[in-house]
Enzyme design. Sequence first.
Site, PDB file in Angstrom:
ATOM      1  N   SER A  64       0.814  -1.215   0.000  1.00  0.00           N
ATOM      2  CA  SER A  64       0.000   0.000   0.000  1.00  0.00           C
ATOM      3  C   SER A  64       0.848   1.266   0.000  1.00  0.00           C
ATOM      4  O   SER A  64       1.973   1.285   0.496  1.00  0.00           O
ATOM      5  CB  SER A  64      -0.905   0.016   1.229  1.00  0.00           C
ATOM      6  OG  SER A  64      -1.800  -1.052   1.163  1.00  0.00           O
TER       7      SER A  64
HETATM    8  N1  SAM Z   1      -1.636  -3.528   3.108  1.00  0.00           N
HETATM    9  C1  SAM Z   1      -0.797  -4.376   2.309  1.00  0.00           C
HETATM   10  C2  SAM Z   1       0.650  -3.904   2.350  1.00  0.00           C
HETATM   11  O1  SAM Z   1       0.919  -2.899   2.949  1.00  0.00           O
HETATM   12  O2  SAM Z   1       1.483  -4.567   1.740  1.00  0.00           O
HETATM   13  C3  SAM Z   1      -1.231  -4.404   0.905  1.00  0.00           C
HETATM   14  C4  SAM Z   1      -2.537  -5.006   0.675  1.00  0.00           C
HETATM   15  S1  SAM Z   1      -2.916  -5.259  -0.976  1.00  0.00           S
HETATM   16  C5  SAM Z   1      -3.465  -3.706  -1.479  1.00  0.00           C
HETATM   17  C6  SAM Z   1      -4.389  -6.202  -0.817  1.00  0.00           C
HETATM   18  C7  SAM Z   1      -4.152  -7.627  -0.404  1.00  0.00           C
HETATM   19  O3  SAM Z   1      -5.412  -8.233  -0.144  1.00  0.00           O
HETATM   20  C8  SAM Z   1      -3.511  -8.485  -1.480  1.00  0.00           C
HETATM   21  O4  SAM Z   1      -2.332  -9.028  -0.997  1.00  0.00           O
HETATM   22  C9  SAM Z   1      -4.557  -9.554  -1.771  1.00  0.00           C
HETATM   23  O5  SAM Z   1      -3.990 -10.820  -2.074  1.00  0.00           O
HETATM   24  C10 SAM Z   1      -5.315  -9.598  -0.457  1.00  0.00           C
HETATM   25  N2  SAM Z   1      -6.661 -10.168  -0.525  1.00  0.00           N
HETATM   26  C11 SAM Z   1      -7.612 -10.025  -1.468  1.00  0.00           C
HETATM   27  N3  SAM Z   1      -8.708 -10.709  -1.128  1.00  0.00           N
HETATM   28  C12 SAM Z   1      -8.444 -11.297   0.075  1.00  0.00           C
HETATM   29  C13 SAM Z   1      -9.193 -12.127   0.952  1.00  0.00           C
HETATM   30  N4  SAM Z   1     -10.444 -12.505   0.697  1.00  0.00           N
HETATM   31  N5  SAM Z   1      -8.610 -12.533   2.085  1.00  0.00           N
HETATM   32  C14 SAM Z   1      -7.350 -12.170   2.392  1.00  0.00           C
HETATM   33  N6  SAM Z   1      -6.589 -11.403   1.597  1.00  0.00           N
HETATM   34  C15 SAM Z   1      -7.153 -10.947   0.457  1.00  0.00           C
END
Ligand code: SAM
Length: 661
Positions: free
Chosen positions: A52
């Site tokens: 992010s």
């Molecule tokens: N906050 C994180 C960081 O600082 O690195 C980045 C998050 S990224 C924008 C969103 C994440 O949500 C991705 O790694 C994706 O694989 C995960 N994701 C999507 N759907 C999900 C779910 N149902 N359960 C868990 N993780 C999920």
Amino acid sequence: MVERHVRARGVRDARVLGALSVVPREAFVPPELMELAYDDSPLPIEEDQTISQPYVVAVMLEALELVDGETVLEVGTGSGYSAAVLAQIAKQVFTIERHARLADHARTRLAALGFANVEVRCADGTLGWSERAPFDAIVVAAAGPDLPRALLAQLRRGGRLVMPVGTGRAQELIRVTRIGETEYRRQDLGAVRFVPLIGAEGYSEGVARTDEPHAELPPGGPLVRAASPSRPALVAKLVAECAEPIAHIDDAQLDRLLDRIGDAHVVLLGAQTHGTSEFNRMRARITQQLILRRGFSAVAIEADWPDAAVVDRYVRNQAPPAARGRPALIPFTRFPSWMWRNEETQELIEWLRAYNAETGRSVRFAGLDMYSMYTSASEVVRYLERVDPATASVARARYSRLAPWQHDPAAYGRAAVAGKLQSSEEGVVAMLRDLLAKRLDLGDAELQFDAAQNARVVADAERYYRAMYYSAVESWNLRDRHMFETLRSLLAHLGDQARVVVWEHNAHVGDATATEMAVRGEHNVGRLCREAFGDVYIIGQATHHGVVTAAHGWEEPMQRMRLRPARADSYERLCHDSGVHAFLLHLRHPAHDALRGELSEPRLERAIGVVYRPESELASHYFQAVLPDQFDELVWFDETDGVHALADGELAIARPPPLTK
Ligand code: SAM
């Protein structure tokens, strides 16, 4: 980064700011992107996901309103970065990631950094983590179709859930506070853009793919985002009423434009892209009128000084200085060569040459930019070899430390900042000082001026490449300050009556205080000119759709690329909806007050440089602006074509015809 990109944009929670300052973001980004770790942007990580953007993490965590001793659930661990920031504030963090590889890497990283209060699980986060519930706060880092019921149920009373909701292009950041057993208060915090939440209470895989996987917030973010314009049809109608249509731009229309420009001695002509034919032709038309009827004495463009100096001698029908066995510089050969090596610019160059020859005037052509550190260094040496061989040896020695980095000046900056080599700063600054001090001793004032400008380029570029390593804002500011100072020394060199027309991108000429650049602490040529000269006239140019000449990445081949129609929430869309195909829009006209009022609501505006990435357009090419404060006038072409690049043999300057004078 925290001060400039997070606090300056309105995040106030001291614990969030403190946590962001201590978590080493470089430990969470892929090694090859390490040097971008402190840019305020999302970056790609494994599994086609993102770490992010720090500002987004801050906005979301601030919205959680955490107090001491709370337990937080995060859905979407990604790299583990935001979990680490959370762990600085909360008592205990539980974080869920659906990709096993990401969960494993995040767990390892967090453990290595000593975060003992974070537990990582690989699962579908839309179902929450019932064994650890209830939670004081839940944050979801991916956008779902709606708020997952399981997550709402796992929130304790008084608990807060922050999550983006919506599809690809239309997402809102939502905060929900649980008030009672079945009562929740919902607040909308603004427009955002996240990767999709995939799971039982999210989207199904493959359905909700966003075409802009690395974008999280529209530039500017929810805190400074535009209120969605309530009356776009009315505003488009006002644009149509105030617009002066351009059919075949005629003398009467140019007369009116010149009246508006008045006595301004600096006129800045912008362009929304570096590769649009209509923008260059319009600039040429206006420039010719300024030269013919207002006595303008120079055209200064966003090109390197030594390249433009070759063109300058050509348009003023002067022989190049003796080459002494070195090959003459052929202008505009470095990437992105098409930016100035095109039919449209060539026509202006030929017109200037003929005009100077016919009238006996000496209208100049100058380059304001600073990407020519090595060419400029060798131009300084070449000049000194002719006039002062002893000083030429000193110059060679002072510039020699830069030489090994000729093909990758950014690597020089990195190595110098990392202390892996001795910086050349002292030598290159001394060289500039010496050349300026010798001004009266070295004969021909023109050649002396040219050499001093080249020495200035080397000194400023050396600082620029070092700044690039640690701060995008600082390097941008150094570059725009250099272009402004070059313009100022050109004006001083040409004397009291000098008037200069400047050709640069809208991003350089449109007043930075009217855009999100100001929030980041950036200035630009337009702003510096308004502050220093007062009487400047700034014209921006924009388009809705068509073709643009650009590359898909830096140093990649030139292409003619289709321009996506402008976004619905942009200024460009309002202009398109006016139904007028091409027009001039005088933004200062007293009769246009109502329009100016409507346009003063911030909106998105598009900017395309030499690189165009249609697949991530929102993140890569849109920014927030207040158009009537940015420009005095807007030139609009609804549909545009790319500039027509010239091959080597087609560039007249590369094989000058006999001198006409
Ligand atoms: N906050 C994180 C960081 O600082 O690195 C980045 C998050 S990224 C924008 C969103 C994440 O949500 C991705 O790694 C994706 O694989 C995960 N994701 C999507 N759907 C999900 C779910 N149902 N359960 C868990 N993780 C999920």
